[in-house]
Design a protein around this motif. Sequence first.
Motif, PDB file in Angstrom:
ATOM      1  N   ARG A  70       0.930  -1.199   0.192  1.00  0.00           N
ATOM      2  CA  ARG A  70      -0.114  -0.109   0.081  1.00  0.00           C
ATOM      3  C   ARG A  70       0.922   1.157   0.237  1.00  0.00           C
ATOM      4  NH1 ARG A  70      -4.717  -1.131   4.261  1.00  0.00           N
ATOM      5  NH2 ARG A  70      -5.336  -3.325   3.409  1.00  0.00           N
ATOM      6  N   ASP A  71       0.606   1.975  -1.277  1.00  0.00           N
ATOM      7  CA  ASP A  71       1.680   3.035  -1.065  1.00  0.00           C
ATOM      8  C   ASP A  71       3.136   2.949  -0.963  1.00  0.00           C
ATOM      9  OD1 ASP A  71      -0.680   4.930  -1.334  1.00  0.00           O
ATOM     10  OD2 ASP A  71      -0.946   5.153   0.882  1.00  0.00           O
ATOM     11  N   GLY A  72       3.359   1.848  -1.597  1.00  0.00           N
ATOM     12  CA  GLY A  72       4.847   1.405  -1.489  1.00  0.00           C
ATOM     13  C   GLY A  72       5.411   0.643  -0.438  1.00  0.00           C
ATOM     14  N   ARG A  73       4.441   0.729   0.711  1.00  0.00           N
ATOM     15  CA  ARG A  73       4.740  -0.048   1.905  1.00  0.00           C
ATOM     16  C   ARG A  73       4.331  -1.397   2.166  1.00  0.00           C
ATOM     17  NH1 ARG A  73       6.814   4.050   5.204  1.00  0.00           N
ATOM     18  NH2 ARG A  73       6.073   6.215   4.634  1.00  0.00           N
ATOM     19  N   GLU A  74       5.233  -2.454   2.635  1.00  0.00           N
ATOM     20  CA  GLU A  74       4.885  -3.734   2.700  1.00  0.00           C
ATOM     21  C   GLU A  74       3.760  -3.751   3.798  1.00  0.00           C
ATOM     22  OE1 GLU A  74       7.062  -7.205   5.359  1.00  0.00           O
ATOM     23  OE2 GLU A  74       8.391  -5.596   4.372  1.00  0.00           O
TER      24      GLU A  74
END
Length: 173
Positions: A70-74
Amino acid sequence: MKWVVIVVGGLVGLIALMALIGALLPRDHRATSTIMLRQPADSVWKVVRDLGGAAAWWPEVKASTRLPDRDGRETWRQKMGDFDAALIVVEARAPARMVTRIDGGEGAAFGGTWTYELTSVDGGTLVRVTEAGWISNPIFRVMARLFGYYGTLDGYLTNLGKRFGETVTPAHS
């Protein structure tokens, strides 16, 4: 019939009182628990950082599944007891610090972050976990205040100790 009305009225009154008290309590809280492990920080980090493997050693976690970022986050979905929580890894700096955030979405009953800090010390690793959380439901705020904010933190750290074959007693700050 009179006793039923008295009992029901008493319960309604108690719930209303809890809601009133809870509305006066702060929504946010902060709790920190710490343990010392006789393990190198790299070994502890591998276990702490492996969110997918938590169910193997922390009985409260029934399942942990990787989700799309999500939004580049794990992001992970963890099934804990009767609820599912989406955990987002906000920060991960091996082998010293990780921050996860519960993504409860709008209308969630609670949320916040866990900050894991690992510090190498002579003979092992100091493990500190801080919960910076919030509870939206006033009745749950009262329950948390009565029973403490440390239960899940202490359970996590106690089971982390067991994972390494150590018996630990979390300290609070």
